[in-house]
Design a protein around this motif. Structure first.
Motif, PDB file in Angstrom:
ATOM      1  N   GLU A 107      34.066  28.753  31.977  1.00 14.00           N
ATOM      2  CA  GLU A 107      33.649  29.377  33.221  1.00 14.00           C
ATOM      3  C   GLU A 107      34.755  30.251  33.796  1.00 14.00           C
ATOM      4  N   ILE A 108      34.344  31.372  34.392  1.00 18.17           N
ATOM      5  CA  ILE A 108      35.284  32.267  35.059  1.00 18.17           C
ATOM      6  C   ILE A 108      35.523  31.746  36.471  1.00 18.17           C
ATOM      7  N   LEU A 109      36.781  31.502  36.822  1.00 12.48           N
ATOM      8  CA  LEU A 109      37.100  31.011  38.149  1.00 12.48           C
ATOM      9  C   LEU A 109      37.340  32.142  39.140  1.00 12.48           C
ATOM     10  N   HIS A 110      37.965  33.207  38.669  1.00 12.75           N
ATOM     11  CA  HIS A 110      38.336  34.258  39.619  1.00 12.75           C
ATOM     12  C   HIS A 110      38.553  35.563  38.886  1.00 12.75           C
ATOM     13  N   PHE A 111      38.104  36.661  39.496  1.00  7.83           N
ATOM     14  CA  PHE A 111      38.394  38.017  39.064  1.00  7.83           C
ATOM     15  C   PHE A 111      39.013  38.762  40.243  1.00  7.83           C
ATOM     16  N   ARG A 112      39.966  39.628  39.956  1.00 10.99           N
ATOM     17  CA  ARG A 112      40.552  40.454  41.016  1.00 10.99           C
ATOM     18  C   ARG A 112      41.006  41.759  40.409  1.00 10.99           C
ATOM     19  N   LEU A 113      40.694  42.876  41.075  1.00 10.58           N
ATOM     20  CA  LEU A 113      41.008  44.207  40.574  1.00 10.58           C
ATOM     21  C   LEU A 113      42.070  44.849  41.468  1.00 10.58           C
ATOM     22  N   PHE A 114      43.125  45.412  40.840  1.00  9.46           N
ATOM     23  CA  PHE A 114      44.203  46.055  41.583  1.00  9.46           C
ATOM     24  C   PHE A 114      44.487  47.436  40.988  1.00  9.46           C
ATOM     25  N   PRO A 115      44.970  48.383  41.813  1.00 11.16           N
ATOM     26  CA  PRO A 115      45.292  49.720  41.298  1.00 11.16           C
ATOM     27  C   PRO A 115      46.593  49.766  40.511  1.00 11.16           C
ATOM     28  N   ALA A 116      47.337  48.657  40.488  1.00  9.27           N
ATOM     29  CA  ALA A 116      48.589  48.598  39.722  1.00  9.27           C
ATOM     30  C   ALA A 116      48.840  47.150  39.338  1.00  9.27           C
ATOM     31  N   THR A 117      49.700  46.953  38.351  1.00 11.64           N
ATOM     32  CA  THR A 117      50.113  45.604  38.001  1.00 11.64           C
ATOM     33  C   THR A 117      51.598  45.476  38.303  1.00 11.64           C
ATOM     34  N   THR A 118      51.923  44.634  39.268  1.00  9.79           N
ATOM     35  CA  THR A 118      53.293  44.418  39.717  1.00  9.79           C
ATOM     36  C   THR A 118      53.475  42.928  39.978  1.00  9.79           C
ATOM     37  N   LYS A 119      54.688  42.540  40.311  1.00 14.72           N
ATOM     38  CA  LYS A 119      54.903  41.149  40.685  1.00 14.72           C
ATOM     39  C   LYS A 119      54.091  40.794  41.932  1.00 14.72           C
ATOM     40  N   GLN A 120      53.979  41.747  42.863  1.00 12.28           N
ATOM     41  CA  GLN A 120      53.260  41.464  44.096  1.00 12.28           C
ATOM     42  C   GLN A 120      51.770  41.261  43.847  1.00 12.28           C
ATOM     43  N   THR A 121      51.148  42.141  43.048  1.00 12.17           N
ATOM     44  CA  THR A 121      49.721  41.970  42.770  1.00 12.17           C
ATOM     45  C   THR A 121      49.483  40.673  41.999  1.00 12.17           C
ATOM     46  N   THR A 122      50.412  40.331  41.110  1.00 11.42           N
ATOM     47  CA  THR A 122      50.290  39.081  40.364  1.00 11.42           C
ATOM     48  C   THR A 122      50.357  37.893  41.311  1.00 11.42           C
ATOM     49  N   ARG A 123      51.275  37.939  42.278  1.00  9.38           N
ATOM     50  CA  ARG A 123      51.377  36.848  43.253  1.00  9.38           C
ATOM     51  C   ARG A 123      50.131  36.767  44.108  1.00  9.38           C
ATOM     52  N   TRP A 124      49.557  37.904  44.508  1.00  9.11           N
ATOM     53  CA  TRP A 124      48.333  37.885  45.299  1.00  9.11           C
ATOM     54  C   TRP A 124      47.212  37.184  44.526  1.00  9.11           C
ATOM     55  N   PHE A 125      47.088  37.537  43.241  1.00  5.91           N
ATOM     56  CA  PHE A 125      46.051  36.927  42.415  1.00  5.91           C
ATOM     57  C   PHE A 125      46.241  35.420  42.304  1.00  5.91           C
ATOM     58  N   LEU A 126      47.445  34.989  41.992  1.00  8.46           N
ATOM     59  CA  LEU A 126      47.713  33.558  41.828  1.00  8.46           C
ATOM     60  C   LEU A 126      47.550  32.804  43.143  1.00  8.46           C
ATOM     61  N   THR A 127      47.937  33.433  44.255  1.00  2.04           N
ATOM     62  CA  THR A 127      47.778  32.794  45.566  1.00  2.04           C
ATOM     63  C   THR A 127      46.308  32.603  45.901  1.00  2.04           C
ATOM     64  N   GLU A 128      45.482  33.636  45.660  1.00  3.21           N
ATOM     65  CA  GLU A 128      44.044  33.530  45.904  1.00  3.21           C
ATOM     66  C   GLU A 128      43.426  32.447  45.023  1.00  3.21           C
ATOM     67  N   LEU A 129      43.850  32.418  43.771  1.00  2.71           N
ATOM     68  CA  LEU A 129      43.333  31.430  42.832  1.00  2.71           C
ATOM     69  C   LEU A 129      43.680  30.012  43.295  1.00  2.71           C
ATOM     70  N   HIS A 130      44.922  29.809  43.713  1.00  2.00           N
ATOM     71  CA  HIS A 130      45.364  28.492  44.169  1.00  2.00           C
ATOM     72  C   HIS A 130      44.645  28.098  45.450  1.00  2.00           C
ATOM     73  N   ARG A 131      44.440  29.066  46.353  1.00  2.00           N
ATOM     74  CA  ARG A 131      43.771  28.775  47.616  1.00  2.00           C
ATOM     75  C   ARG A 131      42.334  28.315  47.389  1.00  2.00           C
ATOM     76  N   ARG A 132      41.676  28.894  46.409  1.00  2.00           N
ATOM     77  CA  ARG A 132      40.276  28.558  46.158  1.00  2.00           C
ATOM     78  C   ARG A 132      40.113  27.231  45.432  1.00  2.00           C
ATOM     79  N   TYR A 133      41.075  26.874  44.564  1.00  2.00           N
ATOM     80  CA  TYR A 133      40.856  25.738  43.671  1.00  2.00           C
ATOM     81  C   TYR A 133      41.916  24.636  43.750  1.00  2.00           C
ATOM     82  N   ARG A 134      42.944  24.797  44.578  1.00  2.00           N
ATOM     83  CA  ARG A 134      43.956  23.751  44.713  1.00  2.00           C
ATOM     84  C   ARG A 134      44.494  23.328  43.343  1.00  2.00           C
ATOM     85  N   LEU A 135      45.290  24.168  42.739  1.00  2.00           N
ATOM     86  CA  LEU A 135      45.673  24.010  41.335  1.00  2.00           C
ATOM     87  C   LEU A 135      46.977  23.259  41.126  1.00  2.00           C
TER      88      LEU A 135
END
Length: 212
Positions: A107-135
């Motif tokens: 199952e897909i837990l999360h998708f997120r689209l960004f205009p660039a790939t940086t440390k900040q966008t990566t942190r945003w994705f992981l933070t959203e993922l953790h917030r939704r699923y308590r990982l």
């Protein structure tokens, strides 16, 4: 049983609360959304409905998908998650799709689209993922993607660099996205990035419905 009646009975994962005094039967909206996410362009979905006696434009079918605001919902059943990023073309520009998949259920837990790939966008994705699923305690499976590896390491996440096994779950999902979009277009065009992300999340909902 009539074809329209059969199709109207097989839909459980689409919330039609967005429909307000629409002249289209709800079963037709549901079928239009499902057929588009399954394997049809909006024009083909419109033609399919026309064959069932419901005449609506491809623009209407497009609007149904995005007004539904479908979001992947799942539970984490494994102690590992496969995560990765992939380049998506939108109006000729590169965007980066981040995804997380439960390798136990596919199952897909999360998708997120960004205009660039940086440390900040990566942190945003992981933070959203953790917030939704308590990982807490979950181990992330990654390949050699620089930003994912660096951020996971710097922020103290458990992770394993691997190019096979359970990590293939995310590769299969990205392959399906490529297959699905190439069935009617080689990239997203004439759409806003938010619309492309909305479509990708709706595709994730449809994907998850097939895993259960």
């Amino acid at each position: 049983m009539a074809e329209s009646e059969r199709l109207s009975k097989c839909i459980e994962w689409i919330d039609l609360s967005f429909v307000e005094r629409d002249r289209t039967p709800e079963w037709a909206i549901q079928v239009g959304i499902r057929r588009h996410l399954a394997d049809m362009s909006t024009r083909d979905a419109s033609q399919f409905l026309d064959e069932l006696g419901v005449q609506r434009s491809h623009i209407a079918a497009h609007n149904w998908v995005h007004k539904a605001e479908l979001q992947p919902v799942s539970t984490v059943s494994a102690d590992q998650l496969a995560v990765d990023e992939k380049v998506i073309r939108i109006n000729g520009d590169d965007y980066w799709l981040y995804g997380a998949v439960d390798p136990q259920t596919n199952e897909i837990l999360h998708f997120r689209l960004f205009p660039a790939t940086t440390k900040q966008t990566t942190r945003w994705f992981l933070t959203e993922l953790h917030r939704r699923y308590r990982l807490d305690g979950v181990e992330f499976l990654v390949d050699d993607a620089d930003y994912l590896v660096n951020v996971l390491d710097e922020d103290g996440y458990r992770f394993q660099m691997i190019s096979h096994g359970n990590r293939n779950a995310i590769e299969r999902v990205f392959w399906e996205i490529e297959r699905r979009t190439s069935s009617f277009a080689t990239s997203f065009s004439h759409v806003e990035p938010q619309t492309a992300e909305s479509w990708l999340k709706a595709l994730a909902v449809r994907h998850n419905s097939r895993q259960s």
